[in-house]
Enzyme design. Sequence first.
Site, PDB file in Angstrom:
ATOM      1  N   SER A  37    -118.020  35.128  -0.591  1.00  0.00           N
ATOM      2  CA  SER A  37    -117.437  36.101   0.343  1.00  0.00           C
ATOM      3  C   SER A  37    -118.270  36.171   1.623  1.00  0.00           C
ATOM      4  O   SER A  37    -118.413  35.161   2.302  1.00  0.00           O
ATOM      5  CB  SER A  37    -117.332  37.472  -0.341  1.00  0.00           C
ATOM      6  OG  SER A  37    -116.619  38.385   0.462  1.00  0.00           O
ATOM      7  N   HIS A  71    -113.206  34.863   0.195  1.00  0.00           N
ATOM      8  CA  HIS A  71    -112.483  36.076   0.580  1.00  0.00           C
ATOM      9  C   HIS A  71    -112.175  36.035   2.079  1.00  0.00           C
ATOM     10  O   HIS A  71    -113.069  36.198   2.907  1.00  0.00           O
ATOM     11  CB  HIS A  71    -113.310  37.319   0.272  1.00  0.00           C
ATOM     12  CG  HIS A  71    -113.504  37.563  -1.187  1.00  0.00           C
ATOM     13  ND1 HIS A  71    -114.522  38.355  -1.675  1.00  0.00           N
ATOM     14  CD2 HIS A  71    -112.819  37.126  -2.270  1.00  0.00           C
ATOM     15  CE1 HIS A  71    -114.448  38.400  -2.996  1.00  0.00           C
ATOM     16  NE2 HIS A  71    -113.424  37.652  -3.386  1.00  0.00           N
ATOM     17  N   MET A  80    -120.242  40.546  -0.936  1.00  0.00           N
ATOM     18  CA  MET A  80    -120.286  41.955  -1.318  1.00  0.00           C
ATOM     19  C   MET A  80    -119.418  42.197  -2.546  1.00  0.00           C
ATOM     20  O   MET A  80    -118.389  41.555  -2.728  1.00  0.00           O
ATOM     21  CB  MET A  80    -119.782  42.814  -0.148  1.00  0.00           C
ATOM     22  CG  MET A  80    -119.930  44.298  -0.353  1.00  0.00           C
ATOM     23  SD  MET A  80    -121.670  44.781  -0.267  1.00  0.00           S
ATOM     24  CE  MET A  80    -121.523  46.550  -0.523  1.00  0.00           C
ATOM     25  N   ASP A 126    -116.687  40.849  -7.501  1.00  0.00           N
ATOM     26  CA  ASP A 126    -115.670  39.861  -7.846  1.00  0.00           C
ATOM     27  C   ASP A 126    -116.346  38.596  -8.381  1.00  0.00           C
ATOM     28  O   ASP A 126    -117.296  38.089  -7.778  1.00  0.00           O
ATOM     29  CB  ASP A 126    -114.825  39.522  -6.607  1.00  0.00           C
ATOM     30  CG  ASP A 126    -113.578  38.711  -6.953  1.00  0.00           C
ATOM     31  OD1 ASP A 126    -113.099  38.812  -8.095  1.00  0.00           O
ATOM     32  OD2 ASP A 126    -113.091  37.977  -6.075  1.00  0.00           O
TER      33      ASP A 126
END
Length: 361
Positions: free
Chosen positions: A182, A209, A303, A306
């Site tokens: 991400s 992401h 962050m 996930d």
Amino acid sequence: MKIKVLVVDDTIFFRKIISEILATFPFVEVLGTANNGEIAMSRIRLLKPDLLTLDVEMPVMNGLQVLQEIRGQNLPVDCLMLSSKTVQGCEITMQALELGAFDFITKPDDLSPEVNLEILTRELRRKLKIYSERMGMLAARGKKPLGCPAPSPKPAGRPVITEIPVSAKRMEKSHAIAIGISTGGPYALSRVLPALPGDIGVPIFLVQHMPPMFTESLAHSLDSKCQLTVKEAVDGEVVRKNCVYVAPGGKQMMVASGVGHAKLIRVTDAPPENNCKPSVDYLFRSVAREYGSKATCVVMTGMGTDGKLGLTVTRASGAVNIAQDEETCVVYGMPRAAIEAGVINVIAPLEKIASAILKTV
């Protein structure tokens, strides 16, 4: 500790709106504004901000040129890019992220000004909160934020790659690699994927992401740097060796069984998981189902959590799970969640991720 921000945008409307939004955040101090890159550079030296909110498309010096100048002069300031949802905007943003911009947000284009303001406020708050946590982490180490971290030398005698003992020695080789990443992803991926050989002999599935359009730009940018073929995944296509499949923004990607021994890409409109679409967990579960113990799963900078639950499944199926170490992460969220859950086999710094992967295939 307040984040000192300089707002850089060529339109007075966005300079005013962004400044007003940031002024409502108690953890932010707005130092001033600049309407082009040249003025921004002079005010960086004068005001010494921690962070720029930097428009991608500007006259005189665009956002990419400003970032290149900052990096060339080694100025201690980070950049949060503000991008339009255009092909050119996506491409410039991707180059900026690969140069080490902290992150980006898209300028909202809803028909309602009220909705646009709400979206922009929410995204700025979310990104600045993440950045504030990053500042705190670096301050604890006595460091100043400056883009993506360079690989840090380890103390003498300390292993660069940490291998966590597992109950049984894994003798088989992986038939697939899956990566979840991400914040800080484009920078990290531009270091890891080009270090992998074009004849690696397995497919690679990648969740970064990102919203729609940007994942296509990411795939094009990485493809130009890699020996491997890198492409945005298409629903129903047959999985091939030596190809990196990037999950499309705003969709979910999984691997499924096809005819005979073939594997297929499935791009779906399944709901978000962990507020993410694409989601790392969604991909990793399918990799565990289709490849079992013959898989390598990698979680890198980002962050949130996930990937943690998906890695729990892949670990149970016998896959090798690799996590990026804290020192080289832009945001040590996703790797930390997986490491603390006890589902990681190998912890490695950014510059060693590729070699850790290659040991498994």
